[in-house]
Design a protein around this motif. Structure first.
Motif, PDB file in Angstrom:
ATOM      1  N   VAL A   1      60.134  17.190  67.235  1.00 51.58           N
ATOM      2  CA  VAL A   1      60.268  18.445  66.867  1.00 51.58           C
ATOM      3  C   VAL A   1      59.293  19.570  66.870  1.00 51.58           C
ATOM      4  CG1 VAL A   1      59.483  17.994  64.381  1.00 51.58           C
ATOM      5  CG2 VAL A   1      61.434  19.694  64.558  1.00 51.58           C
ATOM      6  N   HIS A   2      58.066  19.071  67.265  1.00 53.51           N
ATOM      7  CA  HIS A   2      57.043  20.016  67.568  1.00 53.51           C
ATOM      8  C   HIS A   2      57.001  20.565  68.773  1.00 53.51           C
ATOM      9  CE1 HIS A   2      55.405  18.985  63.601  1.00 53.51           C
ATOM     10  NE2 HIS A   2      55.405  17.910  63.815  1.00 53.51           N
ATOM     11  N   TRP A   3      58.043  20.022  69.718  1.00 53.76           N
ATOM     12  CA  TRP A   3      57.985  20.856  71.221  1.00 53.76           C
ATOM     13  C   TRP A   3      59.291  21.522  71.243  1.00 53.76           C
ATOM     14  CZ3 TRP A   3      54.404  20.203  74.935  1.00 53.76           C
ATOM     15  CH2 TRP A   3      53.497  19.029  74.607  1.00 53.76           C
ATOM     16  N   ILE A   4      59.672  22.350  70.259  1.00 56.97           N
ATOM     17  CA  ILE A   4      60.923  23.362  70.404  1.00 56.97           C
ATOM     18  C   ILE A   4      60.740  24.585  70.526  1.00 56.97           C
ATOM     19  CG2 ILE A   4      62.841  23.675  68.903  1.00 56.97           C
ATOM     20  CD1 ILE A   4      62.973  21.179  67.562  1.00 56.97           C
ATOM     21  N   SER A   5      59.480  24.961  69.486  1.00 61.24           N
ATOM     22  CA  SER A   5      59.418  26.604  69.479  1.00 61.24           C
ATOM     23  C   SER A   5      57.966  27.026  69.889  1.00 61.24           C
ATOM     24  CB  SER A   5      59.263  26.756  67.827  1.00 61.24           C
ATOM     25  OG  SER A   5      59.086  28.055  67.675  1.00 61.24           O
ATOM     26  N   GLY A   6      58.114  27.902  70.975  1.00 63.10           N
ATOM     27  CA  GLY A   6      56.929  28.473  71.615  1.00 63.10           C
ATOM     28  C   GLY A   6      55.924  28.786  70.667  1.00 63.10           C
TER      29      GLY A   6
ATOM     30  N   PRO B   1      54.869  14.539  75.222  1.00 58.80           N
ATOM     31  CA  PRO B   1      55.446  15.768  75.774  1.00 58.80           C
ATOM     32  C   PRO B   1      56.895  15.831  75.431  1.00 58.80           C
ATOM     33  CG  PRO B   1      53.223  15.082  76.749  1.00 58.80           C
ATOM     34  CD  PRO B   1      53.446  14.171  75.805  1.00 58.80           C
ATOM     35  N   LEU B   2      57.372  16.832  74.915  1.00 59.89           N
ATOM     36  CA  LEU B   2      58.742  17.098  75.128  1.00 59.89           C
ATOM     37  C   LEU B   2      59.807  16.112  74.148  1.00 59.89           C
ATOM     38  CD1 LEU B   2      59.709  18.165  78.753  1.00 59.89           C
ATOM     39  CD2 LEU B   2      59.408  19.421  76.677  1.00 59.89           C
ATOM     40  N   ARG B   3      59.012  15.254  73.228  1.00 57.30           N
ATOM     41  CA  ARG B   3      59.647  14.571  72.482  1.00 57.30           C
ATOM     42  C   ARG B   3      59.200  14.815  70.810  1.00 57.30           C
ATOM     43  NH1 ARG B   3      61.946  13.769  76.330  1.00 57.30           N
ATOM     44  NH2 ARG B   3      62.127  11.874  77.284  1.00 57.30           N
TER      45      ARG B   3
ATOM     46  N   GLY C   1      63.424  12.184  69.526  1.00 55.45           N
ATOM     47  CA  GLY C   1      64.205  12.409  70.787  1.00 55.45           C
ATOM     48  C   GLY C   1      63.790  13.583  71.454  1.00 55.45           C
ATOM     49  N   TYR C   2      64.511  13.813  72.436  1.00 51.37           N
ATOM     50  CA  TYR C   2      64.510  14.881  73.265  1.00 51.37           C
ATOM     51  C   TYR C   2      64.232  15.877  72.511  1.00 51.37           C
ATOM     52  CZ  TYR C   2      64.628  18.131  77.525  1.00 51.37           C
ATOM     53  OH  TYR C   2      64.501  19.088  78.323  1.00 51.37           O
ATOM     54  N   ALA C   3      63.328  17.170  72.774  1.00 48.94           N
ATOM     55  CA  ALA C   3      63.059  18.006  71.888  1.00 48.94           C
ATOM     56  C   ALA C   3      64.149  19.030  71.409  1.00 48.94           C
ATOM     57  CB  ALA C   3      61.660  18.843  72.153  1.00 48.94           C
ATOM     58  N   PHE C   4      64.669  19.343  72.760  1.00 50.47           N
ATOM     59  CA  PHE C   4      65.776  20.519  72.534  1.00 50.47           C
ATOM     60  C   PHE C   4      67.186  19.957  72.110  1.00 50.47           C
ATOM     61  CE2 PHE C   4      63.080  21.907  76.141  1.00 50.47           C
ATOM     62  CZ  PHE C   4      62.324  23.019  75.382  1.00 50.47           C
ATOM     63  N   ASP C   5      67.243  18.523  71.770  1.00 48.79           N
ATOM     64  CA  ASP C   5      68.360  17.953  71.069  1.00 48.79           C
ATOM     65  C   ASP C   5      68.163  17.994  69.480  1.00 48.79           C
ATOM     66  OD1 ASP C   5      69.476  17.580  73.591  1.00 48.79           O
ATOM     67  OD2 ASP C   5      68.958  15.497  73.539  1.00 48.79           O
TER      68      ASP C   5
ATOM     69  N   TRP D   1      48.674  13.517  68.882  1.00 42.57           N
ATOM     70  CA  TRP D   1      48.728  13.332  70.228  1.00 42.57           C
ATOM     71  C   TRP D   1      49.542  11.890  70.485  1.00 42.57           C
ATOM     72  CZ3 TRP D   1      43.154  14.811  71.461  1.00 42.57           C
ATOM     73  CH2 TRP D   1      42.905  16.191  71.393  1.00 42.57           C
ATOM     74  N   ALA D   2      49.233  11.026  69.498  1.00 45.19           N
ATOM     75  CA  ALA D   2      50.069   9.652  70.159  1.00 45.19           C
ATOM     76  C   ALA D   2      51.280   9.834  69.447  1.00 45.19           C
ATOM     77  CB  ALA D   2      49.144   8.501  69.108  1.00 45.19           C
ATOM     78  N   ALA D   3      51.614  10.589  68.201  1.00 47.05           N
ATOM     79  CA  ALA D   3      52.883  10.623  67.576  1.00 47.05           C
ATOM     80  C   ALA D   3      53.958  11.781  68.290  1.00 47.05           C
ATOM     81  CB  ALA D   3      52.790  10.952  66.084  1.00 47.05           C
ATOM     82  N   ASN D   4      53.452  12.434  69.185  1.00 50.62           N
ATOM     83  CA  ASN D   4      54.224  13.699  69.662  1.00 50.62           C
ATOM     84  C   ASN D   4      54.150  13.816  71.235  1.00 50.62           C
ATOM     85  OD1 ASN D   4      55.058  15.125  67.137  1.00 50.62           O
ATOM     86  ND2 ASN D   4      52.941  14.508  66.642  1.00 50.62           N
TER      87      ASN D   4
END
Length: 647
Positions: free
Chosen positions: A170-175, A166-168, A106-110, A161-164
């Motif tokens: 858990v790997h798009w949460i933490s800088g 952009p912004l989708r 889902g959306y990363a920040f959720d 790259w296929a599984a993640n």
């Protein structure tokens, strides 16, 4: 997290940080429904290559370790934080093998990444996606030319790259994760130079370009702010800068590069004491920040980007400070949090991290006469040294080995037979939340020839096991004195302290040939002051600790945590300690304060007591000696540790 935690966290922020975080929240909401396409790139070329012949400088023993590690990875085997995995031939990027859970999509920040019940152990999920095991495989290709390694790297990057998207997920949460991942990608591309598929994997691959652009856009939008601007912001800036230098193919690259360099310079200074020690007073983060800084300078020099002199100066001071505080086996203090985080990994198992950093410091800055000798070799040093331009830095470096770091409150007492003692009289931690601090004011850490005798138990975990997190960063979990069952500093959550004990060093005399003395006090126990004196006498091979408490009568617990190699026989208030080093039996006697009632604890879980964590996610039973009593009618508690005789 609970509503109470959010209120406590908010209380540690200033107006500017609150405003910045409010802006971040608005931006996250807007990004949910508006994901722009990355700009088209044509004619991109990767030019930040290693100079010819660089890999020939890798020592044979280091190359051998690297290839052995790469072959284990090719077979799918790895270990992350104590969990052995055999699924790295075709990894599931969102699966946690420790709990068996899979992070929701889902959306990363959720994604509620702090909830182990929902996501699993987030560190287990995030760590492989830093892609530092892929830098190891890429380094193996660079040294051997064996295309199997390069092909596996390419398979895994395309899979990730296929599984993640952009912004989708858990790997798009933490800088910090995005920053370190970008740094890994830069080095993967560099190390795969010469492989026919390298350009097709990166600069000629629209998916890779899209990922690189979105990573940098994310980092530009959501930097760690205010009370969170610790090692995370260094990783974010270093990764952003490295990518903007090596992958400078986008319309925003020049701006991203300039902004990241400004951030890196500012926060390297802010995160580092003038003495060179890291302000978080967490040794492993000193190593992480130093690695990130050196990697960033390497990218700047490879791209011909001028770097402020202050950047190199901070890294030089950090390297000199590291050389000063390690023991005779090149082990630094075990202080504060530690999560096994690295900035750049291109070495195999068994490579000493601290020896590697000192070797790099020697290659880049030049060693001083008092630096400890470094034996053995590593892969990373010749690679970094090939990119970083040598040059004199206008600064006066220490003429002799520093023992007292006044700004950091750290003092190292050294005696004969490799006796090493760290005394802690420094600040509680860095910034208002002191995220990686432990409640360890006036604690001591004692080693004999590199063996932990009086040990700092370590960290073990961050998320998901709150009782263990509390224990390993508690006052009782360190070699210091506890009053009324309270911690010296008040915790507001797993990375939050709402009240900080204030310490001050009164005496730090390391100049004598026979006796070294230290004395400090702290005000963490409201209404009482704890003062501790430590005296190391070389001729007697003896360490004397005196604890005094001023104020009203209080209940006392005095703890001494022994290293896992130490066997203790406790009779009354005397403990005979024995261990083996290099096949030789060694011993010491610990005479404990007679006013207290002493008991040995080992491997207890309810509540936790008697444990040692050698690394993140790992713990083992170890003996802890705890004396209980009160401050009534006593002028002080005297502990004497004598080496070399059982008395």
């Amino acid at each position: 997290m609970s509503a109470g935690w959010y209120l406590r966290r908010l209380s540690r922020m200033g107006p500017r940080e609150i405003g910045g975080r409010a802006g971040d929240a608005v931006r996250r909401r807007r990004w949910r429904s508006s994901l722009p396409d990355s700009p088209g790139v044509s004619g991109a070329r990767f030019t930040a290559v290693l100079p010819a012949g660089t890999t020939a400088a890798v020592p044979p023993d280091a190359a051998k370790r690297l290839i052995a590690e790469a072959d284990r990875l090719m077979a799918g085997h790895a270990e992350f934080f104590g969990v052995v995995r055999d699924d790295l031939v075709d990894p599931d990027w969102c699966h946690d093998p420790k709990t068996g859970r899979r992070a929701p999509w889902g959306y990363a920040f959720d994604v509620p990444y702090r909830s182990e019940d929902t996501v699993g152990d987030i560190k287990q999920i995030w760590e492989p996606s830093r892609h530092q095991y892929l830098t190891v495989l890429a380094a193996a290709y660079a040294i051997t030319g064996d295309e199997r390694y390069a092909e596996r790297v390419a398979e895994h990057l395309r899979s990730w790259w296929a599984a993640n998207a952009p912004l989708r997920g858990v790997h798009w949460i933490s800088g910090i994760e995005l920053g370190i991942r970008l740094l890994s990608w830069v080095w993967i591309r560099r190390l795969l130079e010469g492989w026919p598929g390298a350009a097709g994997l990166f600069e000629d691959n629209p998916v890779a370009l899209d990922q690189i652009w979105h990573h940098q856009r994310w980092l530009a939008a959501f930097p760690s702010r205010g009370s969170s601007a610790n090692n995370h912001v260094i990783a974010e800036a270093a990764g952003q800068f490295a990518a903007a230098c090596a992958f400078g193919w986008f319309p925003s690259s020049a701006r991203w590069r300039a902004d990241a360099l400004r951030s890196l310079e500012r926060h390297l200074r802010a995160n580092t004491f003038g003495s060179g020690l890291n302000r978080e007073l967490a040794t492993e983060y000193h190593g992480l920040v130093l690695e990130l800084g050196l990697a960033a300078v390497a990218e700047a020099d490879a791209a011909g980007v001028p770097v402020p002199a202050t950047v190199r100066l901070v890294l030089l001071r950090m390297t000199d400070a590291l050389a000063a505080v390690v023991d005779n086996r090149l082990r630094p203090p075990r202080q504060g949090d530690a999560d096994d985080g690295h900035g750049l990994i291109v070495d195999g198992a068994g490579t000493d991290r601290w020896a590697s950093l000192l070797a790099t410091g020697d290659a880049v800055f030049g060693r001083l006469a008092w630096w400890p000798e470094v034996t053995g070799g590593d892969v990373r040093t010749p690679l970094l040294a090939a990119l970083i331009r040598p040059g004199a830095i206008e600064v006066t470096r220490p003429a002799s080995r520093p023992a007292h770091f006044a700004d950091a409150g750290m003092t190292v007492l050294r005696g004969p037979e490799e006796i090493w003692c760290r005394c802690d009289g420094g600040p509680h931690g860095f910034l208002s939340i002191a995220a990686h601090a432990h409640a360890d004011a006036l604690s001591v850490e004692v080693r004999h020839d590199g063996v932990d005798v009086l040990a700092d138990p370590g960290t073990y975990c961050y998320h998901g096991q709150p009782e263990w997190r509390r224990y390993f960063r508690s006052t009782l979990g360190h070699n210091t004195l506890q009053l009324d069952g309270d911690d010296q500093s008040v915790s507001g959550g797993p990375f939050l302290w709402t009240r900080h004990a204030r310490s001050r060093v009164l005496v730090a005399d390391t100049s004598g040939e026979n006796v070294a003395r230290w004395c400090a006090e702290h005000d963490g126990y409201q209404g009482s002051v704890h003062r501790r004196q430590v005296e190391l006498t070389a001729a007697a091979r003896e360490l004397r600790i005196v604890d005094e408490v001023s104020g009203p009568s209080r209940a006392v617990r005095l703890a001494f945590h022994l290293g896992p190699a130490i066997t203790a026989e406790l009779v009354g208030n005397r403990a005979v300690l024995t261990w083996t080093r290099d096949g030789e039996e060694r011993s010491a006697v610990l005479d404990l304060p007679g006013q207290l009632s002493w008991q040995a604890h080992r491997g207890e879980s309810d509540p936790p007591l008697g444990w040692y964590s050698a690394g993140f996610g790992r713990k083992e039973p170890a003996t802890t000696l705890v004396g209980t009593g009160s401050t009534d009618g006593t002028e002080g508690f005297v502990t004497v540790l004598g080496f070399g005789s059982q008395g």
